[in-house]
Design a protein around this motif. Structure first.
Motif, mmCIF file in Angstrom:
data_model
loop_
_atom_site.group_PDB
_atom_site.id
_atom_site.type_symbol
_atom_site.label_atom_id
_atom_site.label_comp_id
_atom_site.label_asym_id
_atom_site.label_seq_id
_atom_site.Cartn_x
_atom_site.Cartn_y
_atom_site.Cartn_z
ATOM 1 N N LYS A 71 0.837 -1.204 0.000
ATOM 2 C CA LYS A 71 0.000 0.000 0.000
ATOM 3 C C LYS A 71 0.875 1.259 0.000
ATOM 4 O O LYS A 71 1.591 1.521 0.961
ATOM 5 N N PRO A 72 0.826 2.038 -1.078
ATOM 6 C CA PRO A 72 1.559 3.305 -1.098
ATOM 7 C C PRO A 72 0.961 4.287 -0.090
ATOM 8 O O PRO A 72 -0.240 4.231 0.212
ATOM 9 N N PRO A 73 1.763 5.202 0.434
ATOM 10 C CA PRO A 73 1.255 6.164 1.413
ATOM 11 C C PRO A 73 0.288 7.165 0.779
ATOM 12 O O PRO A 73 0.438 7.538 -0.380
ATOM 13 N N ASN A 74 -0.704 7.531 1.556
ATOM 14 C CA ASN A 74 -1.633 8.601 1.168
ATOM 15 C C ASN A 74 -2.375 8.328 -0.138
ATOM 16 O O ASN A 74 -2.776 9.269 -0.839
ATOM 17 N N LYS A 75 -2.572 7.066 -0.480
ATOM 18 C CA LYS A 75 -3.314 6.729 -1.687
ATOM 19 C C LYS A 75 -4.298 5.605 -1.390
ATOM 20 O O LYS A 75 -4.043 4.760 -0.533
ATOM 21 N N GLN A 76 -5.396 5.600 -2.112
ATOM 22 C CA GLN A 76 -6.361 4.510 -1.995
ATOM 23 C C GLN A 76 -5.992 3.442 -3.022
ATOM 24 O O GLN A 76 -6.705 3.173 -3.988
ATOM 25 N N SER A 101 -2.187 -8.582 6.107
ATOM 26 C CA SER A 101 -1.000 -8.941 5.303
ATOM 27 C C SER A 101 -0.668 -7.861 4.276
ATOM 28 O O SER A 101 -0.486 -8.135 3.090
ATOM 29 N N THR A 102 -0.581 -6.634 4.782
ATOM 30 C CA THR A 102 -0.284 -5.482 3.942
ATOM 31 C C THR A 102 0.947 -4.765 4.486
ATOM 32 O O THR A 102 1.081 -4.584 5.696
ATOM 33 N N VAL A 103 1.840 -4.369 3.572
ATOM 34 C CA VAL A 103 3.032 -3.623 3.975
ATOM 35 C C VAL A 103 2.979 -2.211 3.403
ATOM 36 O O VAL A 103 2.453 -1.994 2.310
ATOM 37 N N THR A 104 3.541 -1.276 4.149
ATOM 38 C CA THR A 104 3.467 0.133 3.777
ATOM 39 C C THR A 104 4.833 0.823 3.800
ATOM 40 O O THR A 104 4.912 2.007 3.471
ATOM 41 N N GLN A 105 5.876 0.099 4.181
ATOM 42 C CA GLN A 105 7.190 0.703 4.374
ATOM 43 C C GLN A 105 8.230 0.067 3.462
ATOM 44 O O GLN A 105 8.313 -1.153 3.348
ATOM 45 N N GLY A 106 9.042 0.930 2.852
ATOM 46 C CA GLY A 106 10.089 0.426 1.983
ATOM 47 C C GLY A 106 11.072 -0.473 2.696
ATOM 48 O O GLY A 106 11.640 -1.395 2.089
ATOM 49 N N ALA A 107 11.278 -0.251 3.994
ATOM 50 C CA ALA A 107 12.224 -1.074 4.759
ATOM 51 C C ALA A 107 11.775 -2.530 4.864
ATOM 52 O O ALA A 107 12.580 -3.412 5.170
ATOM 53 N N TYR A 131 6.463 3.086 -5.816
ATOM 54 C CA TYR A 131 7.525 2.314 -5.156
ATOM 55 C C TYR A 131 8.709 3.210 -4.786
ATOM 56 O O TYR A 131 9.343 3.029 -3.743
ATOM 57 N N GLU A 132 9.002 4.172 -5.658
ATOM 58 C CA GLU A 132 10.069 5.127 -5.341
ATOM 59 C C GLU A 132 9.706 5.956 -4.119
ATOM 60 O O GLU A 132 10.523 6.149 -3.210
ATOM 61 N N GLU A 133 8.474 6.449 -4.072
ATOM 62 C CA GLU A 133 8.032 7.260 -2.938
ATOM 63 C C GLU A 133 8.082 6.458 -1.638
ATOM 64 O O GLU A 133 8.416 6.995 -0.573
ATOM 65 N N MET A 134 7.767 5.174 -1.708
ATOM 66 C CA MET A 134 7.806 4.327 -0.515
ATOM 67 C C MET A 134 9.233 4.037 -0.052
ATOM 68 O O MET A 134 9.435 3.603 1.077
ATOM 69 N N GLY A 135 10.201 4.240 -0.933
ATOM 70 C CA GLY A 135 11.579 3.943 -0.577
ATOM 71 C C GLY A 135 11.957 2.485 -0.745
ATOM 72 O O GLY A 135 12.870 1.995 -0.068
ATOM 73 N N ILE A 136 11.276 1.787 -1.643
ATOM 74 C CA ILE A 136 11.634 0.398 -1.938
ATOM 75 C C ILE A 136 12.959 0.406 -2.692
ATOM 76 O O ILE A 136 13.069 1.015 -3.756
ATOM 77 N N PRO A 137 13.998 -0.258 -2.170
ATOM 78 C CA PRO A 137 15.339 -0.091 -2.726
ATOM 79 C C PRO A 137 15.553 -0.672 -4.116
ATOM 80 O O PRO A 137 16.433 -0.212 -4.841
#
Length: 213
Positions: A71-76, A101-107, A131-137
């Motif tokens: 789940k990207p931040p601040n988006k539906q 079973s949802t993840v929201t953090q790039g870490a 994915y870039e905004e979330m910080g997924i490496p």
């Protein structure tokens, strides 16, 4: 295929609606039904196997879930990637993990992969940005049919693996075709060429053509 609904819905509504079977994503409040082809599934399974061998060998606290959402931040929105590698060490601080079973953090996400289907714009435009905004490496786009726009994979269009690596908060892209050896920042010892990936889902006659090229 897009599910016909009278109005956009929230991510919470999507979680309540989502059936136990089938593959669905939420894109800005709109439900999208995912129906991959056989080739798509063969390539996905091949990559899961190859990458699992890598993180098992390195004794990393990673695993590949079957139905976890991103789940990207601040988006539906909620995405169901073709290959999602998760870091168990970060799941304790994921607010939606235990319940949905949802993840929201790039870490939490060392690597995510999308295998391109006809809705290639979602992979090259929508998901790259989120994915870039979330910080997924690290984010792979595996375009085994060369469907993406020419501005993404060049001209003439050809099967391409694009690997987006996060550098100072922005994605830098490297592309691999044919006999190019895939260079993965997450798994630098991965010994795999683009052609090996593309030929997995090909018919025997197509495999012969790829071997000759």
């Amino acid at each position: 295929m897009t599910q016909a609904l009278p109005k956009p819905i929230t991510f919470e509504d999507f979680l309540e609606w989502k059936p136990e079977t089938g593959r669905y994503e939420l894109h800005d409040g709109v439900i999208i039904e995912m129906q991959p082809t056989g080739e798509h599934e063969e390539i996905t399974g091949f990559l899961v196997t190859k990458l699992a061998i890598q993180f098992e060998r390195l004794n990393l606290p990673y695993f590949i879930p079957k139905q976890a959402l991103v789940k990207p931040p601040n988006k539906q929105s909620g995405y169901l990637p073709d290959v999602l590698i998760l870091n168990r060490a970060n799941l304790a601080v994921e607010p939606l993990w235990k319940k949905s079973s949802t993840v929201t953090q790039g870490a939490s996400i060392p690597l995510v992969i999308e295998v391109v289907s006809t809705n290639w714009r979602d992979d090259y435009l929508l998901k790259v940005a989120d994915y870039e905004e979330m910080g997924i490496p690290e984010y792979w786009i595996v375009d085994y049919l060369g469907l993406g726009g020419r501005r993404f994979i060049g001209s003439p269009k050809q099967p391409t693996i694009s690997i987006y690596s996060l550098v100072e908060g922005e994605y830098q892209v490297s592309q691999f075709r044919g006999n190019d050896c895939i260079e993965s920042p997450a798994f630098p010892e991965l010994n795999l060429t683009a052609k090996q990936v593309f030929r997995v889902g090909a018919l025997p006659e197509q495999q012969e053509q790829q071997n000759e090229s």
